[in-house]
Design a protein around this motif. Sequence first.
Motif, short mmCIF file in Angstrom:
data_model
loop_
_atom_site.label_atom_id
_atom_site.label_comp_id
_atom_site.label_asym_id
_atom_site.label_seq_id
_atom_site.Cartn_x
_atom_site.Cartn_y
_atom_site.Cartn_z
N HIS A 14 0.86 -1.18 0.00
CA HIS A 14 0.00 0.00 0.00
C HIS A 14 0.90 1.23 0.00
O HIS A 14 2.11 1.13 0.19
CB HIS A 14 -0.96 0.00 1.19
CG HIS A 14 -0.31 0.07 2.52
ND1 HIS A 14 0.34 1.19 2.99
CD2 HIS A 14 -0.21 -0.85 3.51
CE1 HIS A 14 0.82 0.97 4.20
NE2 HIS A 14 0.50 -0.25 4.53
N PRO A 15 0.35 2.43 -0.24
CA PRO A 15 1.19 3.62 -0.33
C PRO A 15 2.07 3.80 0.90
O PRO A 15 1.65 3.47 2.02
CB PRO A 15 0.16 4.75 -0.45
CG PRO A 15 -1.05 4.11 -1.04
CD PRO A 15 -1.07 2.72 -0.48
N PRO A 16 3.28 4.32 0.72
CA PRO A 16 4.15 4.59 1.88
C PRO A 16 3.44 5.50 2.87
O PRO A 16 2.65 6.36 2.48
CB PRO A 16 5.36 5.29 1.25
CG PRO A 16 5.36 4.87 -0.19
CD PRO A 16 3.92 4.70 -0.55
N ILE A 17 3.73 5.32 4.14
CA ILE A 17 3.08 6.13 5.16
C ILE A 17 3.71 7.51 5.20
O ILE A 17 4.90 7.67 5.44
CB ILE A 17 3.18 5.45 6.53
CG1 ILE A 17 2.42 4.12 6.50
CG2 ILE A 17 2.63 6.34 7.63
CD1 ILE A 17 2.55 3.31 7.76
N SER A 18 2.89 8.51 4.95
CA SER A 18 3.35 9.89 4.93
C SER A 18 3.72 10.36 6.33
O SER A 18 3.15 9.92 7.33
CB SER A 18 2.24 10.78 4.35
OG SER A 18 2.51 12.14 4.60
N ASP A 19 4.66 11.28 6.38
CA ASP A 19 5.02 11.88 7.66
C ASP A 19 3.82 12.57 8.30
O ASP A 19 3.77 12.74 9.52
CB ASP A 19 6.16 12.89 7.45
CG ASP A 19 6.65 13.49 8.75
OD1 ASP A 19 7.24 12.74 9.56
OD2 ASP A 19 6.43 14.70 8.96
N MET A 20 2.84 12.94 7.49
CA MET A 20 1.61 13.54 7.98
C MET A 20 0.93 12.66 9.03
O MET A 20 0.27 13.15 9.94
CB MET A 20 0.65 13.76 6.80
CG MET A 20 -0.73 14.25 7.14
SD MET A 20 -1.83 14.24 5.70
CE MET A 20 -2.64 12.65 5.92
N LEU A 21 1.08 11.36 8.91
CA LEU A 21 0.38 10.40 9.79
C LEU A 21 1.24 9.90 10.93
O LEU A 21 0.82 9.02 11.69
CB LEU A 21 -0.10 9.21 8.97
CG LEU A 21 -1.10 9.50 7.85
CD1 LEU A 21 -1.44 8.22 7.09
CD2 LEU A 21 -2.36 10.15 8.40
N ILE A 22 2.43 10.46 11.11
CA ILE A 22 3.35 9.99 12.15
C ILE A 22 3.47 11.06 13.21
O ILE A 22 3.83 12.20 12.92
CB ILE A 22 4.73 9.66 11.56
CG1 ILE A 22 4.59 8.62 10.44
CG2 ILE A 22 5.66 9.14 12.65
CD1 ILE A 22 5.87 8.36 9.68
#
Length: 395
Positions: free
Chosen positions: A64-72
Motif C-alpha cells: 500500500h502507499p508509503p506512510i506519509s510523515d503527515m500520519l506519524i
Amino acid sequence: MTLTMRRYLSNCHNAGFRFLSFFWGNYQLGSLPSNTATQGLFDAHLSPSSHNFFSTACAKTLNHPPISDMLIDSFGRMHTYLRISLTERCNLRCQYCMPADGVDLTPTPHLLSQNEILRLANLFVNSGVDKIRLTGGEPTIRKDIEDICLHLSNLKGLKTLAITTNGITLARKLPKLKECGISSVNISLDTLVPAKFEFMTRRKGHERVLESINAALDLGYNPVKVNCVVMREFNDDEICDFVELTRDKPINVRFIEFMPFDGNVWNVKKLVPYSEMFDRVVKQFSNIKRLKDCATETAKNFKIDGYTGSVSFITSMTEHFCAGCNRLRLLADGNFKVCLFGPSEVSLRDPLRSGADDEELREIIGAAVKKKKASHAGMFDIAKTVNRPMIHIGG
C-alpha cells in the motif's frame, strides 16, 4: 543505535515493521520496562530519519502507499486507521452515549457532504491509511451510505472498510452494504434482556439487533463483532451469558469499560474494570486462553477451548493502550480529532470549503497529529475534561 541493532535492521526484509510491532507488542504486555532508557530507545529508532525507512519497509511488505510523515506523531506512532462519523443522528438514545435531554445537532449544511468525505478519505488513504471505519450517530441512517461505501472501497490502498452500528436497520441493509465493500461489522448490544435494552436505549428494538447479528453471520462475516459496554448493576450479571454467544458461532464479544463523555453521567461506581470482568469469566470458563494481539490492537483477546468465537476486553480506563494507538477520527461536522478522550479538534471542513489544496490540508492534518500526546489522561481527569458527547464524536 547499537551495532547489534544495525545488523538486525540490515538483515530484516521488513525491519521497520517488525521492530515497531515487537516494541509496541512487548511494551503493552509489560515485557519491556517503562522507564526513561526504554523511551530513549524507542525515540531513537523512531526519529524523523527512521520514519521513511519504516514506512517504506511496511509499504513494500503490505503493498500500500508509503506512510506519509503527515500520519506519524512525535512519538513515532503511525496512524493507518481512520474512523469517519457519517452523521450525528441516531435512532436510539443510549444513556452512555447521549444525555437524557438529547443533544444539539449540527445543521445539515455544516456537515460534510459525500464529496467532501470522499476527498478527505482519498487524501488519508493516499497518505498511508489502510483501514476506515464508518461510525455515527448511527451510520446506516445516512441515505447515501451505499454510495459512500462503494467509492471508499474502491480507493487504492484501502484494505478494510468496517462499520460500527446499533443494528436497528442493519439486517435489511447489510446485503447491499456488503456488495458495496463493507468487509467488517461491529454491532452494539449491551444486554440480552429486552426490558433492559429498552431502559438503556430509551427505545424498542432488541429483536432487530439480534436479527442483524444473525444476518451478518449468514452473510459470512467472520467474526461478527458484538460491542458490549459493561456497567455495574445494569448488565455486569450478563457477562458470562454474552460469552456463551461465542460457543457455536464466529462471534467476537467485546466487553468495553464504561467511559466518561459529556452528558452520560459517568461515575466510577458504574465502572466494571477489566480485571473484575476477566475474573468472572475465568471462574466459569477455566479453559480460556490469551490470543496473540497485534501491536496496534485496542483489545485483549481470548478464546475458550472448543468455542467457535472469541472474547475481548477493551480496557480504555484501567489499562490504556495508547502506546500502540494508530487511530484518527473525522467527525461528521468535518472536525479532525487525534484522540478520543482529548478535547482538541481542528476543522478540515472550513479550509476545504475555502479552497485549500491537498498540500494545505496535509499540513493541517500533520500539525494536529504531531500534537498528539503520549497517552490520554487518567479516567478521573477525563471525567472532568470538557469533551463532546459520544454521539458527536462517533462510536
